[in-house]
Motif scaffolding. Structure first.
Motif, PDB file in Angstrom:
ATOM      1  N   LEU A 162       0.837  -1.201   0.000  1.00 37.87           N
ATOM      2  CA  LEU A 162       0.000   0.000   0.000  1.00 37.87           C
ATOM      3  C   LEU A 162       0.875   1.256   0.000  1.00 37.87           C
ATOM      4  O   LEU A 162       1.846   1.336   0.755  1.00 37.87           O
ATOM      5  CB  LEU A 162      -0.892   0.027   1.243  1.00 37.87           C
ATOM      6  N   GLU A 163       0.468   2.224  -0.791  1.00 32.14           N
ATOM      7  CA  GLU A 163       1.227   3.473  -0.865  1.00 32.14           C
ATOM      8  C   GLU A 163       1.116   4.267   0.442  1.00 32.14           C
ATOM      9  O   GLU A 163       2.066   4.897   0.883  1.00 32.14           O
ATOM     10  CB  GLU A 163       0.633   4.291  -2.023  1.00 32.14           C
ATOM     11  N   GLN A 164      -0.069   4.194   1.066  1.00 40.50           N
ATOM     12  CA  GLN A 164      -0.320   5.052   2.232  1.00 40.50           C
ATOM     13  C   GLN A 164       0.303   4.550   3.525  1.00 40.50           C
ATOM     14  O   GLN A 164       0.423   5.304   4.486  1.00 40.50           O
ATOM     15  CB  GLN A 164      -1.824   5.298   2.415  1.00 40.50           C
ATOM     16  N   VAL A 165       0.704   3.268   3.572  1.00 40.27           N
ATOM     17  CA  VAL A 165       1.325   2.745   4.796  1.00 40.27           C
ATOM     18  C   VAL A 165       2.253   1.601   4.388  1.00 40.27           C
ATOM     19  O   VAL A 165       1.819   0.473   4.163  1.00 40.27           O
ATOM     20  CB  VAL A 165       0.256   2.380   5.866  1.00 40.27           C
ATOM     21  N   PRO A 166       3.539   1.904   4.235  1.00 39.62           N
ATOM     22  CA  PRO A 166       4.464   0.918   3.654  1.00 39.62           C
ATOM     23  C   PRO A 166       4.560  -0.361   4.475  1.00 39.62           C
ATOM     24  O   PRO A 166       4.370  -0.363   5.693  1.00 39.62           O
ATOM     25  CB  PRO A 166       5.816   1.638   3.662  1.00 39.62           C
TER      26      PRO A 166
ATOM     27  N   TYR B  52      -7.340  -3.036  10.579  1.00 38.47           N
ATOM     28  CA  TYR B  52      -7.019  -1.662  10.217  1.00 38.47           C
ATOM     29  C   TYR B  52      -7.582  -1.347   8.823  1.00 38.47           C
ATOM     30  O   TYR B  52      -7.391  -2.138   7.892  1.00 38.47           O
ATOM     31  CB  TYR B  52      -5.491  -1.610  10.245  1.00 38.47           C
ATOM     32  N   VAL B  53      -8.278  -0.219   8.697  1.00 37.47           N
ATOM     33  CA  VAL B  53      -8.686   0.283   7.371  1.00 37.47           C
ATOM     34  C   VAL B  53      -7.717   1.399   7.007  1.00 37.47           C
ATOM     35  O   VAL B  53      -7.787   2.491   7.588  1.00 37.47           O
ATOM     36  CB  VAL B  53     -10.124   0.860   7.393  1.00 37.47           C
ATOM     37  N   PRO B  54      -6.783   1.173   6.090  1.00 34.28           N
ATOM     38  CA  PRO B  54      -5.829   2.235   5.756  1.00 34.28           C
ATOM     39  C   PRO B  54      -6.544   3.444   5.129  1.00 34.28           C
ATOM     40  O   PRO B  54      -7.648   3.306   4.586  1.00 34.28           O
ATOM     41  CB  PRO B  54      -4.893   1.581   4.735  1.00 34.28           C
ATOM     42  N   ARG B  55      -5.906   4.564   5.195  1.00 36.61           N
ATOM     43  CA  ARG B  55      -6.455   5.811   4.634  1.00 36.61           C
ATOM     44  C   ARG B  55      -6.935   5.588   3.201  1.00 36.61           C
ATOM     45  O   ARG B  55      -6.253   4.945   2.412  1.00 36.61           O
ATOM     46  CB  ARG B  55      -5.349   6.869   4.671  1.00 36.61           C
ATOM     47  N   PHE B  56      -8.114   6.168   2.892  1.00 37.28           N
ATOM     48  CA  PHE B  56      -8.606   6.065   1.517  1.00 37.28           C
ATOM     49  C   PHE B  56      -8.991   7.429   0.956  1.00 37.28           C
ATOM     50  O   PHE B  56      -9.366   7.543  -0.192  1.00 37.28           O
ATOM     51  CB  PHE B  56      -9.793   5.085   1.441  1.00 37.28           C
ATOM     52  N   ARG B  57      -8.942   8.489   1.770  1.00 36.13           N
ATOM     53  CA  ARG B  57      -9.284   9.820   1.280  1.00 36.13           C
ATOM     54  C   ARG B  57      -8.034  10.543   0.772  1.00 36.13           C
ATOM     55  O   ARG B  57      -6.945  10.393   1.328  1.00 36.13           O
ATOM     56  CB  ARG B  57      -9.895  10.670   2.394  1.00 36.13           C
ATOM     57  N   ASN B  58      -8.261  11.417  -0.251  1.00 31.31           N
ATOM     58  CA  ASN B  58      -7.169  12.239  -0.817  1.00 31.31           C
ATOM     59  C   ASN B  58      -5.967  11.380  -1.201  1.00 31.31           C
ATOM     60  O   ASN B  58      -4.824  11.717  -0.898  1.00 31.31           O
ATOM     61  CB  ASN B  58      -6.773  13.349   0.159  1.00 31.31           C
ATOM     62  N   MET B  59      -6.302  10.276  -1.829  1.00 31.14           N
ATOM     63  CA  MET B  59      -5.229   9.439  -2.391  1.00 31.14           C
ATOM     64  C   MET B  59      -5.080   9.899  -3.848  1.00 31.14           C
ATOM     65  O   MET B  59      -4.385  10.852  -4.099  1.00 31.14           O
ATOM     66  CB  MET B  59      -5.612   7.967  -2.286  1.00 31.14           C
ATOM     67  N   ALA B  60      -5.781   9.211  -4.782  1.00 29.07           N
ATOM     68  CA  ALA B  60      -5.760   9.682  -6.171  1.00 29.07           C
ATOM     69  C   ALA B  60      -6.787  10.811  -6.327  1.00 29.07           C
ATOM     70  O   ALA B  60      -6.628  11.715  -7.144  1.00 29.07           O
ATOM     71  CB  ALA B  60      -6.084   8.534  -7.100  1.00 29.07           C
ATOM     72  N   ASP B  61      -7.845  10.768  -5.489  1.00 32.76           N
ATOM     73  CA  ASP B  61      -8.922  11.760  -5.601  1.00 32.76           C
ATOM     74  C   ASP B  61      -8.618  12.989  -4.735  1.00 32.76           C
ATOM     75  O   ASP B  61      -7.596  13.043  -4.048  1.00 32.76           O
ATOM     76  CB  ASP B  61     -10.224  11.117  -5.105  1.00 32.76           C
ATOM     77  N   LYS B  62      -9.526  13.960  -4.755  1.00 36.91           N
ATOM     78  CA  LYS B  62      -9.361  15.145  -3.917  1.00 36.91           C
ATOM     79  C   LYS B  62     -10.704  15.397  -3.243  1.00 36.91           C
ATOM     80  O   LYS B  62     -11.696  15.661  -3.928  1.00 36.91           O
ATOM     81  CB  LYS B  62      -8.966  16.328  -4.812  1.00 36.91           C
TER      82      LYS B  62
ATOM     83  N   PHE C  45     -11.846  18.661   2.760  1.00 38.99           N
ATOM     84  CA  PHE C  45     -10.663  18.676   3.641  1.00 38.99           C
ATOM     85  C   PHE C  45      -9.464  18.081   2.907  1.00 38.99           C
ATOM     86  O   PHE C  45      -9.632  17.355   1.912  1.00 38.99           O
ATOM     87  CB  PHE C  45     -10.943  17.895   4.944  1.00 38.99           C
ATOM     88  N   ILE C  46      -8.284  18.407   3.427  1.00 37.36           N
ATOM     89  CA  ILE C  46      -7.065  17.785   2.915  1.00 37.36           C
ATOM     90  C   ILE C  46      -6.585  16.717   3.904  1.00 37.36           C
ATOM     91  O   ILE C  46      -7.091  16.603   5.011  1.00 37.36           O
ATOM     92  CB  ILE C  46      -5.946  18.831   2.650  1.00 37.36           C
ATOM     93  N   ARG C  47      -5.603  15.919   3.467  1.00 34.93           N
ATOM     94  CA  ARG C  47      -5.040  14.804   4.255  1.00 34.93           C
ATOM     95  C   ARG C  47      -6.104  13.702   4.464  1.00 34.93           C
ATOM     96  O   ARG C  47      -6.993  13.574   3.646  1.00 34.93           O
ATOM     97  CB  ARG C  47      -4.434  15.302   5.575  1.00 34.93           C
ATOM     98  N   GLY C  48      -6.034  12.972   5.567  1.00 36.30           N
ATOM     99  CA  GLY C  48      -6.940  11.827   5.665  1.00 36.30           C
ATOM    100  C   GLY C  48      -6.996  11.201   7.046  1.00 36.30           C
ATOM    101  O   GLY C  48      -6.490  11.773   8.020  1.00 36.30           O
ATOM    102  N   TYR C  49      -7.580  10.026   7.084  1.00 30.55           N
ATOM    103  CA  TYR C  49      -7.757   9.312   8.352  1.00 30.55           C
ATOM    104  C   TYR C  49      -7.750   7.818   8.082  1.00 30.55           C
ATOM    105  O   TYR C  49      -7.908   7.378   6.942  1.00 30.55           O
ATOM    106  CB  TYR C  49      -9.075   9.729   9.015  1.00 30.55           C
ATOM    107  N   HIS C  50      -7.509   7.038   9.122  1.00 33.57           N
ATOM    108  CA  HIS C  50      -7.675   5.596   9.011  1.00 33.57           C
ATOM    109  C   HIS C  50      -8.618   5.135  10.127  1.00 33.57           C
ATOM    110  O   HIS C  50      -8.937   5.910  11.029  1.00 33.57           O
ATOM    111  CB  HIS C  50      -6.308   4.867   9.083  1.00 33.57           C
ATOM    112  N   PHE C  51      -9.046   3.883  10.025  1.00 34.08           N
ATOM    113  CA  PHE C  51      -9.847   3.303  11.111  1.00 34.08           C
ATOM    114  C   PHE C  51      -9.097   2.137  11.724  1.00 34.08           C
ATOM    115  O   PHE C  51      -8.389   1.395  11.026  1.00 34.08           O
ATOM    116  CB  PHE C  51     -11.183   2.765  10.583  1.00 34.08           C
TER     117      PHE C  51
END
Ligand SMILES: Cc1cc2nc3c(=O)[nH]c(=O)nc-3n(C[C@H](O)[C@H](O)[C@H](O)COP(=O)(O)OP(=O)(O)OC[C@H]3O[C@@H](n4cnc5c(N)ncnc54)[C@H](O)[C@@H]3O)c2cc1C
Ligand code: SF4
Length: 531
Positions: free
Chosen positions: A136-140, A330-340, A344-350
């Motif tokens: 995953l790009e968001q959490v190596p 864990y649900v890795p971040r899915f906001r503001n990845m390829a989309d905008k 808000f900017i940045r993101g969150y995980h669960f």
């Protein structure tokens, strides 16, 4: 291995001890323990106090804070908060180190993931990290040991949210599941799910068993407990730090410990406090504070929005042992990845999971009484799934700590005054967190969905970072890229104070990796005679 019913107080503190309750952070004046409601108790702790942690977390009477509400959990013991941390061990990746380049907000870290990756790898191998390779790009990915498995309700949830393009993966735990080499204090995880009490077989990473005792056994480390550092003192002749001033916590004796190099690792906020208190003619605003930024850019994670529901395929089935693992999935971040995202900017995980836990907490929400109630609790026990969000708080200069001009702690050291608030970005992000929790539970066909939308008090994440941020320019940062003060070259920081921004990830694995990198730099500097 005690059952809840075997504990005289169901794991709560003794009657004359009291943790601050969640709502109280919102209305009690600071210092919290001065409030009449709490003042009558012998010991008052942050919300982190319970039967198991009560001798670790500090007494707010001895360690007050002032300013805006902040639920600052502290453990003034050997190993600090790692004795009872949650073990979520996640790496920052290119998306976090280069966050500003993606959305134009604030600045990137002066270092990249490639600079830190070898140290994350070393930390994984030395300490043990359980997880699955996901690319995953968001959490190596890391160098993982045996992962925990998803249970039945979790697999149902995983399949449902996969259709939405979201992932649900086994939690990454700072726990050795296969064992580590050369450490007699640690054993591989037995999956007993008692981790929050402090893992007594040393499977979970705790600084004492994993790092401090082995270091002590080399004969090269002296540990002096009950030593409260009040400041770093300056050697006026050289302009370098001369050592630390220490107050013995028991005798109140004040001592100067001289040193060639000072490494502060008192936790992000306490290291910052020590530096702010290290005033001299050369450093009138505190050591390392020529930029005026020491204490600024306090950041952490916004928490609170969460959701739960019952997965129909498990309602009425046999319970299984589902909490015998050291972290939830864990649900890795899915906001503001390829989309905008428009709001808000940045993101969150669960983080969160499901199944039958030792104590069926959901029973509190099931209506009824008597036989029908018991039957309903049993029926729903295996089916619960719940998740809670962790959102990035944008680093902002005005979110800061400073020294209080009047209030001192039990050792006469000025306490921290917080000036910290969530901003519009966090509030809009938190709304989306709650909406997307609901959306995912609906996609999984969950019944009786409950969504919590309120924010938890500032500080609740226990992931404070950023109050001595690193950078290449001494006018806009406090430390250099090796966590060394720009202003005083023989003072280093080994906690999260130099972090520039935090992503959605929990902080500890990054503290460890950066600390190792800093120590390599220091070692090389000492070898070359440059420090
Ligand atoms: C319940 C809980 C759950 C958590 N869950 C997670 C998680 O899942 N994942 C994650 O990444 N992180 C988690 N954390 C956070 C994690 O514990 C911290 O990130 C980590 O412990 C920070 O390490 P540190 O060394 O910077 O600070 P600490 O662990 O706070 O250690 C600081 C040390 O400095 C000492 N000290 C402080 N001030 C002074 C002074 N003036 N003089 C002398 N000594 C001093 C203290 O005694 C302590 O030993 C959790 C924390 C808690 C409490
Ligand atoms: S489940 Fe937790 S407490 Fe039990 S052995 Fe593993 S890490 Fe330790």
């Amino acid at each position: 291995m005690e059952w809840p019913y075997a504990s005289p107080r169901r794991f709560r503190m003794p009657p004359d001890h009291r943790p601050i309750a969640v709502a109280e952070y919102n209305f009690l004046d600071r210092p919290y323990a001065n409030n009449p409601e709490l003042a009558r108790h012998k010991k008052v702790t942050s919300y982190g106090g319970n039967t198991f942690t009560r001798n670790w977390v500090v007494d707010e009477k001895e360690h007050p804070t002032t300013g805006t509400p902040y639920s600052w959990v502290r453990a003034r013991v050997l190993g600090g908060k790692t004795n009872f941390w949650g073990r979520g061990a996640l790496r920052y990746g290119p998306m976090q180190f280069g966050a500003a380049s993606r959305d134009g907000y604030d600045v990137d870290w002066p270092i990249t993931y490639e600079d830190v990756k070898p140290y994350y790898d070393k930390v994984d191998v030395l300490l043990g990290c359980s997880g699955t390779k996901e690319n995953l790009e968001q959490v190596p990915d890391g160098i993982f040991q045996r992962p925990s498995k998803l249970n039945c309700v979790e697999v149902t949830f995983q399949r449902a949210i996969a259709k939405m393009g979201r992932r649900y993966i086994p939690g990454r735990a700072g726990v050795t599941t296969d064992g580590v080499l050369n450490n007699k204090y640690r054993t591989r995880c037995l999956g007993r799910g008692r981790c929050g009490r402090g893992c007594d077989i040393g499977a979970a990473f705790h600084s004492p068993t994993a790092l401090i005792y082995p270091a002590r056994d080399t004969g090269n480390l002296t540990i002096r407990p009950y030593s409260v550092v009040s400041e770093v003192f300056l050697d006026e002749a050289t302009g370098r730090a001369g050592g630390v001033r220490v107050i013995d916590a028991n005798t109140r004796e004040v001592m100067d410990f001289k040193a060639k190099v000072v490494v502060l690792g008192a936790g992000c906020l306490d290291s910052t406090r020590i530096l702010l208190h290290s005033k001299s003619a050369r450093h009138p605003q505190g050591m390392g504070n020529s930029s005026g930024l020491l204490g600024g850019y306090l950041s952490e994670h916004v928490m609170g929005p969460r959701g739960s529901g019952f997965i129909p395929s498990r309602i009425g089935t046999e319970p299984t042992l589902d909490d015998g693992r050291p972290v939830t999935p864990y649900v890795p971040r899915f906001r503001n990845m390829a989309d905008k995202h428009p709001d808000f900017i940045r993101g969150y995980h669960f983080q969160g999971g499901g199944g039958s836990y030792e104590y069926p907490g959901m029973a509190h929400d099931i209506p009824g009484f008597g036989k029908a109630f018991k039957s309903s609790v049993r029926k729903h026990y295996p089916a619960l799934l719940s998740i809670g969000g962790f959102g990035e708080v944008l680093p902002r200069k005005e979110n800061r700590v400073s020294l209080d001009a009047f209030v001192k702690d039990a050792w006469g050291i000025p306490v921290l005054r917080f000036d910290y608030r969530f901003g519009d970005n966090e509030i809009r992000m938190a709304k989306d967190m709650a909406d997307s929790a609901e959306e995912m539970l609906r996609a999984a066909g969950a019944e009786n969905i409950k969504i919590e939308r309120d924010l938890l008090p500032p500080g609740w994440s226990i992931h404070e970072i950023g109050t001595a941020r690193m950078g290449d320019d001494p006018k806009t940062s406090v430390t250099d890229r090796f966590c060394r003060l720009h202003d005083v070259p023989n003072v280093y920081l080994a906690d999260a104070a130099p972090f520039v921004s935090g992503g959605t990830q929990n902080t500890t694995w990054s503290i460890l990796a950066l600390c190792w990198r800093t120590m390599d730099h220091l070692k090389e500097g000492l070898r070359k005679g440059e420090v």
